[in-house]
Design a protein around this motif. Structure first.
Motif, short mmCIF file in Angstrom:
data_model
loop_
_atom_site.label_atom_id
_atom_site.label_comp_id
_atom_site.label_asym_id
_atom_site.label_seq_id
_atom_site.Cartn_x
_atom_site.Cartn_y
_atom_site.Cartn_z
N CYS A 12 3.26 146.74 101.99
CA CYS A 12 3.10 147.12 103.29
C CYS A 12 1.77 147.44 103.94
CB CYS A 12 4.81 147.95 103.71
SG CYS A 12 4.89 148.65 105.36
N ILE A 13 1.36 146.51 104.87
CA ILE A 13 0.16 147.32 105.23
C ILE A 13 0.93 148.44 106.64
CG2 ILE A 13 -0.93 145.75 104.39
CD1 ILE A 13 -0.99 143.89 106.83
N SER A 15 2.22 146.84 109.76
CA SER A 15 2.23 145.41 111.02
C SER A 15 3.22 146.02 111.95
CB SER A 15 2.17 144.38 110.41
OG SER A 15 3.23 144.19 109.88
N MET A 17 5.86 144.26 112.11
CA MET A 17 5.99 143.67 112.26
C MET A 17 8.19 143.71 112.39
SD MET A 17 4.38 140.84 113.95
CE MET A 17 5.51 139.61 113.68
N TYR A 32 4.61 152.73 108.17
CA TYR A 32 5.26 151.68 107.40
C TYR A 32 6.64 151.92 107.30
CZ TYR A 32 0.83 153.14 104.61
OH TYR A 32 -0.18 153.36 104.79
N CYS A 53 6.86 139.29 107.95
CA CYS A 53 6.01 140.23 107.65
C CYS A 53 4.98 139.62 107.26
CB CYS A 53 6.75 140.59 106.02
SG CYS A 53 5.86 141.98 105.60
N PRO A 54 3.66 139.98 107.69
CA PRO A 54 2.01 139.43 107.12
C PRO A 54 2.09 139.41 105.85
CG PRO A 54 1.84 140.71 108.28
CD PRO A 54 3.27 141.02 108.28
#
Length: 73
Positions: A12-13, A15, A17, A32, A53-54
């Protein structure tokens, strides 16, 4: 039928989303993504969050069979 939601904290970054797409199922904790519940009733928003999720940090599985529901491979 129910689904399990797993968020890989190492991938996980943060983002956001998932929380934006499915706020009833995901939230940001310490920057996170985190599932609000590990087991949920099937919902399109959960699939949408996993698919959006990117870094594909979200894994949704059928709780009975263990089959991956999302993201699609």
């Amino acid at each position: 039928m129910s689904w399990t939601i797993e968020v890989d904290a190492d991938t996980c970054i943060g983002s956001g989303m998932c929380a934006g797409v499915a706020p009833d199922h995901f939230e940001l904790v310490d920057g996170y993504g985190c599932a609000r519940k590990a087991a949920v009733e099937p919902a399109d928003q959960v699939i949408d969050a996993a698919e959006s999720c990117p870094v594909e940090a979200i894994l949704v599985k059928d709780a009975d069979t263990g089959d991956v529901v999302a993201p699609e491979e």
